[in-house]
Write an enzyme that holds these catalytic residues in place. Structure first.
Site, PDB file in Angstrom:
ATOM      1  N   GLU A 146     -18.510  -2.263  11.026  1.00  0.00           N
ATOM      2  CA  GLU A 146     -19.264  -3.477  10.773  1.00  0.00           C
ATOM      3  C   GLU A 146     -18.457  -4.486   9.949  1.00  0.00           C
ATOM      4  O   GLU A 146     -18.525  -5.692  10.179  1.00  0.00           O
ATOM      5  CB  GLU A 146     -20.556  -3.138  10.023  1.00  0.00           C
ATOM      6  CG  GLU A 146     -21.452  -4.329   9.717  1.00  0.00           C
ATOM      7  CD  GLU A 146     -22.102  -4.947  10.942  1.00  0.00           C
ATOM      8  OE1 GLU A 146     -22.045  -4.342  12.039  1.00  0.00           O
ATOM      9  OE2 GLU A 146     -22.666  -6.051  10.821  1.00  0.00           O
ATOM     10  N   HIS A 203       4.408  -2.330  -0.468  1.00  0.00           N
ATOM     11  CA  HIS A 203       4.348  -3.492  -1.337  1.00  0.00           C
ATOM     12  C   HIS A 203       2.914  -4.016  -1.488  1.00  0.00           C
ATOM     13  O   HIS A 203       2.383  -4.072  -2.588  1.00  0.00           O
ATOM     14  CB  HIS A 203       5.279  -4.567  -0.748  1.00  0.00           C
ATOM     15  CG  HIS A 203       5.344  -5.848  -1.510  1.00  0.00           C
ATOM     16  ND1 HIS A 203       6.438  -6.678  -1.471  1.00  0.00           N
ATOM     17  CD2 HIS A 203       4.454  -6.470  -2.310  1.00  0.00           C
ATOM     18  CE1 HIS A 203       6.221  -7.739  -2.238  1.00  0.00           C
ATOM     19  NE2 HIS A 203       5.025  -7.640  -2.755  1.00  0.00           N
TER      20      HIS A 203
END
Lengths: 251, 251, 251, 251
Positions: A146, A203
């Site tokens: 959803e 990162h």
């Protein structure tokens, strides 16, 4: 640079919705979410031609309006390695994320770009790295969730993704200098013209949107999906499912 | 719609317990719990005939009383696809959850209904999906947990569940459009007449209660049990145990 | 019960350290820690002969001083099933934890007792339940952890536990009615005369201390160790280690 | 000790950046991060010759400026077992961490030292303990992580670590008395001259920096990496990777 007085006025406003006030309040919120730990991450807002940017190396929950950098977008030239600022706080260093933020503003007409070091984003890139022997590992894919509805279909396209759509977020490899990510980010934008985000291996993630509201809520939805994806992996649940696209039978 | 003035008065009160003030403070709390990330989820309160509803697509931790929709319950007709509002903030869209909230108000005489996108709820539906080869996978079941006492026995029944009782929360499949969940939610209510909650696969949960206090504390207790259930699965502990119903011997 | 006026004065003070002010601020903090979710858990403080108790069935982050029950310890008789209150807020129900709190006050001369539904406490009791085929599973044991130093050696004993000591917390089985736990809690106190806490299977934990400071910090240290223990189990690390008791060689 | 008046002036300032004000606000923040649970952990700031230290055995989120110890660094002699204080709050005990803080100030010219009991730090030392049959288990090593850039290269060296560098944090064994850790901490400092942190097995971590900003952000970055490392272990991802040091090909 603008005169000292006019430079100060660029970041002085009593309006909490002014970019120089919004960036500090957003960054404080992001700190509580673990997105900008240890001065990592950042945030930039574009208001017409003016671009407001959080400084580098600052505790993000403590930023003040007077810490904000300002530049004119029209006055910059790609690849944005050499930039001129309208306002540049002398005690700080400009963010290395700046050319990446500018890429979102110029190539995607974004109004806001957020960069997080969220651990969930990093873990997703690590899980994809492990799968690299197979094909398709440089993109995070999830469907039948959803929360996917929290994303727009793409620049210039109407409406948001649907529940059955597959959300795809490309992953680029990290580079020693953050500015060097710019061309890879731009290449990922070209390859995935509808994406509002790019993961950076080991990162974090860059997420943008048409305005602050959309950038922030897309970033939240994405972080939610990254966390869910990590938990799904722990529980042996695949990210892509083949739920039939027909609605369940009416009761 | 009511006149502009009277519509404004519907949401203006200095009483912090007024629904138009409670919804914003509840939603801000829900945001910190990860229940309404990225504009997901929602909340509605019924006060006599008036129903107050959080808007769609808004950052839930920032909602103000003036963002609230209001309608008269008596003026609506099932299946609530076409609704008239006493107050409808022009800058927002009404929540797609509205017909589901109305179902809780009309079929269960609820005073408040909360919809969360909690990751624990989603993970529980994913774990049940994996078990689908067997029977009974469209219902979450747990027993012998103190926190189960946080739930009422059911509409019109006295008191709360006991420690040894089995809490059962039905799961319905998600649909592309949230409004289309309504008839499945209602069918689950019919099949589980005592439940105060319905899980939605890969989406979240709807929880209601006789009043705000009960809806909120039942929602908290349920989220606690969902999180516990996910951790139990990681540790290989089954959700249903066969602890004997006799009390331990006295020391 | 005391006269209405004198009953009110029992909980009205401008001193933030007054028990009727401390219980609300502590409970609000406990709510953010997930210890008193969904009205679960509780807290009681003894001040000389007066015992202050958080009410049952109330959202613990919202308690006010006027919600607090007060009784005279000297006026109660074991097993405390029938109690008289100096102050009893008519809109609430007294806490079922009361006789357990009183046991800590009378048998251990505690000044404060905290009851949490912490998920880490519950998970530890579940993990011990799984090990029940072997001996010793009705006690949580951990050693060689710095945080163990956060506990006193026991009532009437000087100082705190040391790093190499083994912390032992007994586990009692849950009962359908919380008051019925009392005699089992007392039996566990007798069997473990030095303990400051008793776990309740599939329910939570009771932690006490000589004063509010000690009860609160011992409860925090214990919750820390429970969470650590669950993570250790996930990573295959045993709770008891045989680190030699000699100090490492000097460098 | 200084006269009562001058001792009070050492900790009384309206400047929020004064060490006696910073330590309380930092400790309150650390409490929310789970670093100083149950009075564990601590923090010290050096301002010229003056050293300010949080007291022992105090709820760290409640510390006030008047709880702070102050000493003159020049007036102390190694190994700092006998110390004289300029200000010593009579109701508290000085922190056993003091000689370890002093080691960071004298041997590394640190301006601030933070000691946490973070569970992630403890879990990392436990995971390394399990690997002890092999070599190198007394050091935590991780590389190819952006967050590594949050650390300086070492005392007297310019700039920060790079993305491809390996961050190494030594681990020392815990001792029953915290003060006895000092010589082992100093030995680890000698063996790892560039490190800004030392892990203590089954206990936590000491992190320092040239100033408060650097100590705090390095501590945050390290905690982030410890948490990531634990999650990586759960997911079977190694902490050290052999990503080639050449940049990815340009797109």
């Amino acid at each position: 640079m603008a005169s000292a007085d006019s430079a100060e006025q660029l970041v002085c406003s009593t309006d909490p919705e002014h970019p120089a006030n919004l960036i500090p309040s957003l960054c404080a919120k992001f700190w509580t979410l673990g997105w900008v730990t240890g001065t990592g991450g950042g945030c930039s807002i574009k208001d017409d031609d003016l671009v407001y940017i959080a400084p580098s190396g600052v505790q993000k929950e403590l930023i003040k309006n007077t810490d904000i950098y300002v530049l004119s977008l029209a006055a910059q030239e790609p690849p944005y390695k050499h930039r001129t600022y309208l306002r540049s706080p002398p005690r700080h260093k400009p963010s290395q994320c700046t050319p990446l933020f500018l890429a979102a503003f110029t190539r995607r007409r974004a109004g806001c770009c957020i960069h997080t070091h969220s651990q969930w984003a990093v873990l997703v890139t690590l899980l994809l790295e492990q799968d690299r022997r197979g094909a398709g590992s440089n993109v995070f894919e999830i469907n039948n969730m959803e929360q996917i509805k929290g994303f727009g279909r793409g620049l210039g396209r109407q409406g948001n993704l649907g529940y059955h759509d597959t959300l795809r977020i490309p992953v680029i490899e990290n580079t020693p200098h953050e500015e060097d990510l710019t061309e890879f980010l731009e290449a990922a934008m070209d390859e995935y013209p509808d994406t509002y985000a790019v993961l950076v291996r080991r990162h974090g993630v860059y997420v943008w949107g048409d305005d602050v509201h959309k950038a922030k809520t897309q970033c939240e939805s994405l972080d939610y999906l990254f966390q869910l994806a990590v938990e799904m992996k722990k529980l042996g649940i695949p990210w892509i499912s083949n739920v039939p696209r027909v609605a369940p039978e009416r009761p």
